[in-house]
Structure formats: C-alpha cells, structure tokens
Design a protein around this motif. Structure first.
Motif, PDB file in Angstrom:
ATOM      1  N   GLU A   1       6.350  15.498   1.745  1.00  0.00           N
ATOM      2  CA  GLU A   1       7.290  14.443   1.379  1.00  0.00           C
ATOM      3  C   GLU A   1       6.499  13.435   0.562  1.00  0.00           C
ATOM      4  O   GLU A   1       5.458  12.962   1.007  1.00  0.00           O
ATOM      5  CB  GLU A   1       7.856  13.768   2.635  1.00  0.00           C
TER       6      GLU A   1
ATOM      7  N   PHE B   1       6.201  10.199  -2.559  1.00  0.00           N
ATOM      8  CA  PHE B   1       6.767   9.014  -3.201  1.00  0.00           C
ATOM      9  C   PHE B   1       5.911   8.640  -4.406  1.00  0.00           C
ATOM     10  O   PHE B   1       4.722   8.970  -4.467  1.00  0.00           O
ATOM     11  CB  PHE B   1       6.758   7.802  -2.248  1.00  0.00           C
TER      12      PHE B   1
ATOM     13  N   TYR C   1       4.909   4.945  -6.067  1.00  0.00           N
ATOM     14  CA  TYR C   1       4.953   3.494  -5.962  1.00  0.00           C
ATOM     15  C   TYR C   1       4.428   2.902  -7.263  1.00  0.00           C
ATOM     16  O   TYR C   1       3.588   3.496  -7.944  1.00  0.00           O
ATOM     17  CB  TYR C   1       4.079   3.001  -4.802  1.00  0.00           C
TER      18      TYR C   1
ATOM     19  N   GLN D   1       3.054  -0.888  -9.160  1.00  0.00           N
ATOM     20  CA  GLN D   1       2.633  -2.286  -8.989  1.00  0.00           C
ATOM     21  C   GLN D   1       2.502  -2.916 -10.363  1.00  0.00           C
ATOM     22  O   GLN D   1       1.555  -2.615 -11.113  1.00  0.00           O
ATOM     23  CB  GLN D   1       1.314  -2.358  -8.228  1.00  0.00           C
TER      24      GLN D   1
ATOM     25  N   ARG E   1       4.069  -7.366  -6.044  1.00  0.00           N
ATOM     26  CA  ARG E   1       3.692  -6.528  -4.917  1.00  0.00           C
ATOM     27  C   ARG E   1       3.965  -5.066  -5.211  1.00  0.00           C
ATOM     28  O   ARG E   1       4.739  -4.718  -6.102  1.00  0.00           O
ATOM     29  CB  ARG E   1       4.429  -6.960  -3.658  1.00  0.00           C
ATOM     30  N   LEU E   2       3.344  -4.231  -4.457  1.00  0.00           N
ATOM     31  CA  LEU E   2       3.573  -2.795  -4.547  1.00  0.00           C
ATOM     32  C   LEU E   2       5.014  -2.493  -4.144  1.00  0.00           C
ATOM     33  O   LEU E   2       5.505  -2.991  -3.128  1.00  0.00           O
ATOM     34  CB  LEU E   2       2.608  -2.086  -3.606  1.00  0.00           C
TER      35      LEU E   2
ATOM     36  N   LEU F   1       8.352   0.550  -4.101  1.00  0.00           N
ATOM     37  CA  LEU F   1       8.742   1.951  -4.188  1.00  0.00           C
ATOM     38  C   LEU F   1       9.472   2.205  -5.501  1.00  0.00           C
ATOM     39  O   LEU F   1      10.374   1.455  -5.876  1.00  0.00           O
ATOM     40  CB  LEU F   1       9.650   2.301  -3.014  1.00  0.00           C
TER      41      LEU F   1
ATOM     42  N   ARG G   1      11.518   8.445  -4.572  1.00  0.00           N
ATOM     43  CA  ARG G   1      11.278   9.300  -3.419  1.00  0.00           C
ATOM     44  C   ARG G   1      11.722  10.702  -3.793  1.00  0.00           C
ATOM     45  O   ARG G   1      12.786  10.889  -4.385  1.00  0.00           O
ATOM     46  CB  ARG G   1      12.044   8.799  -2.186  1.00  0.00           C
TER      47      ARG G   1
ATOM     48  N   TYR H   1       1.056   4.645  -8.173  1.00  0.00           N
ATOM     49  CA  TYR H   1       0.408   5.355  -7.068  1.00  0.00           C
ATOM     50  C   TYR H   1       1.337   6.444  -6.543  1.00  0.00           C
ATOM     51  O   TYR H   1       2.516   6.190  -6.282  1.00  0.00           O
ATOM     52  CB  TYR H   1       0.095   4.410  -5.909  1.00  0.00           C
TER      53      TYR H   1
ATOM     54  N   LYS I   1       2.268   8.527   8.540  1.00  0.00           N
ATOM     55  CA  LYS I   1       1.684   7.486   7.713  1.00  0.00           C
ATOM     56  C   LYS I   1       1.633   7.983   6.280  1.00  0.00           C
ATOM     57  O   LYS I   1       1.878   9.155   6.003  1.00  0.00           O
ATOM     58  CB  LYS I   1       0.272   7.161   8.198  1.00  0.00           C
ATOM     59  N   LEU I   2       1.334   7.079   5.350  1.00  0.00           N
ATOM     60  CA  LEU I   2       1.238   7.427   3.940  1.00  0.00           C
ATOM     61  C   LEU I   2      -0.225   7.550   3.516  1.00  0.00           C
ATOM     62  O   LEU I   2      -1.051   6.718   3.868  1.00  0.00           O
ATOM     63  CB  LEU I   2       1.910   6.362   3.078  1.00  0.00           C
TER      64      LEU I   2
ATOM     65  N   PHE J   1      -2.333   7.585   0.052  1.00  0.00           N
ATOM     66  CA  PHE J   1      -2.162   7.213  -1.348  1.00  0.00           C
ATOM     67  C   PHE J   1      -3.217   7.877  -2.227  1.00  0.00           C
ATOM     68  O   PHE J   1      -4.368   8.076  -1.816  1.00  0.00           O
ATOM     69  CB  PHE J   1      -2.270   5.695  -1.518  1.00  0.00           C
ATOM     70  N   GLY J   2      -2.813   8.185  -3.452  1.00  0.00           N
ATOM     71  CA  GLY J   2      -3.774   8.573  -4.465  1.00  0.00           C
ATOM     72  C   GLY J   2      -4.502   7.346  -4.982  1.00  0.00           C
ATOM     73  O   GLY J   2      -4.216   6.208  -4.593  1.00  0.00           O
ATOM     74  N   THR J   3      -5.450   7.578  -5.871  1.00  0.00           N
ATOM     75  CA  THR J   3      -6.288   6.489  -6.367  1.00  0.00           C
ATOM     76  C   THR J   3      -5.597   5.660  -7.445  1.00  0.00           C
ATOM     77  O   THR J   3      -6.113   4.633  -7.849  1.00  0.00           O
ATOM     78  CB  THR J   3      -7.606   7.041  -6.923  1.00  0.00           C
ATOM     79  N   GLY J   4      -4.448   6.128  -7.899  1.00  0.00           N
ATOM     80  CA  GLY J   4      -3.676   5.343  -8.854  1.00  0.00           C
ATOM     81  C   GLY J   4      -4.010   5.640 -10.304  1.00  0.00           C
ATOM     82  O   GLY J   4      -5.136   6.040 -10.644  1.00  0.00           O
TER      83      GLY J   4
END
Lengths: 111, 116
Positions: free
Chosen positions: A32, A34, A36, A38, A43-44, A46, A49, A86, A98-99, A101-104
């Motif tokens: 699953e 997402f 995100y 920024q 703020r970060l 969504l 999805r 991200y 929990k999520l 995250f990739g490094t962006g």
C-alpha cells in the motif's frame, strides 16, 4: 526488509514538459503506497494514495507489482509543482502499521 | 483531515539540556507518530504513541533519550533529552486517519530544533 527507493535526489524539468518521479519498493506483503509532497515552507501533505487510483493536481501514480514500482507522473509540469516529493509504503510487519518513507526527490520546474 | 499543531515551532537549545515538543490534534485519534527529519534527509520514525500504553520505539531510538507521553486522544509530547548538536533536526508529529482505513497519515508543521 521493507524499503522504498527514490533514485533521483533532484529532477529538473522545463515548464510544460512531462514529469516522472520514480519510486521502487521492496515488501513481502501486498503493498500500500502513497505519494506525499512538501512545498516550500509548508507541511508535508498527502498527494496520492494508490488505493484510490485518483488524479490530484494532474498527477497520477500506478502501482506496478511486477516491477515493484509506484512512479508519479504528470504530462505537463507547472511551476507550482516545484516541491519535495516523498514516496511512502505502509509497513504491516511490526506490532502496529507504520509508514516507511523514501529519501525524497526535489522537483524543480523551470521556465 | 485532522488539524495538527506543534509547539514550539522552533528553538535553539544548549547541549546537555532537554526540550519538550507538544503535539495537539483537533479530533480524537488513536495512533500518533513522532518523526525526525535531519537536514537534507528523509523522515525517520522515532516512535508510535498510543493512548494508554507505552510508546513503541523504532530501532536506534530509546525511551531514555526520547521519552513520550500520550495522556489523551488529542495530545502527545516528545522530549529530546540531554541534547547534542547531532539532535539538530526537524521533529514532526503525525496522526493516522482511521476513518479511511488506508493508513495514511497527516502531519504537523514540525519543530525545528538547533542544538549549539
């Protein structure tokens, strides 16, 4: 182990050009995912999805289980798309979901 | 989506001191999370905080360094203890929107901490 890989730290495109932000994942279960975003001094938040298969601000992302990818695409980049993006994976392997995250990837849209 | 606020928004602290960061949500939520985002880095989960139980810490994070309180369903605090310059980071809280059953999270604005 669960992992999210965003291979590009920076992606620079011209306004009106197509955009593809890459995201690959490693996960033993059913993924699953997402996206995100920024924006500067915000703020970060969504963006997308995967479960809803929607298009937000012209962006789409398709889950490709064969390639374990969830790339973010937009046919025509706009200046206001410049931001940090991200990719995130839901990790159910622990006691609570929990999520991860990739490094962006920083997207820079220039005129 | 939930509206999340954090206090303080930023602080400059001396090494060896502690700072407590507050996270307030405008609705009752079960799951709250605390993240760290070091300069130029991605988000790293510190711990998950559920009301009425001990926080669950991720590998590399311990309760003595990052004690967390979760007294009710709308509030949590994270303390960064005995700070060193390596603790300089943005600290974020987030909540999970259980109404959508999709595990998506909503984030606060962050607390920018500088340790000198």
């Amino acid at each position: 182990a669960q992992r999210v890989t965003q291979p590009e730290k920076l992606l620079s495109v011209f306004k009106g050009a197509p955009v593809e932000l890459k995201c690959n994942y490693s996960y033993s279960g059913s993924p699953e995912l997402f996206w995100y975003v920024q924006y500067s001094r915000q703020r970060l938040q969504l963006l997308l999805r995967h479960i809803s298969r929607e298009s937000i601000k012209g962006f789409t992302a398709d889950l490709n289980k064969g390639e374990t990818s969830f790339h973010l695409k937009k046919p025509f980049a706009q200046e206001e798309d410049s931001a940090m993006y991200y990719c995130a994976l839901v990790d159910h392997t622990g006691t609570a979901s929990k999520l991860t995250f990739g490094t962006g990837t920083r997207l820079q849209v220039t005129l | 989506s939930a509206v999340i606020s954090q206090k303080p928004s930023r602080d400059i602290c001396q090494r060896g001191t502690s700072l407590t960061i507050q996270c307030q949500v405008d609705s009752q939520v079960t799951m709250m999370f605390w993240y760290r985002q070091q300069p130029g880095q991605s988000l790293t989960l510190i711990a998950t905080a559920n009301q009425g139980s001990e926080a669950t810490y991720e590998s590399g994070f311990v309760i003595d360094k990052f004690p967390i309180s979760r007294p009710n369903l709308t509030f949590s605090t994270l303390t960064v203890s005995n700070m060193s310059p390596e603790d300089s980071s943005i600290y974020l809280c987030s909540v999970e929107d259980v109404r959508t059953s999709s595990y998506e999270q909503y984030f606060g604005p962050g607390t920018r901490l500088t340790v000198t």
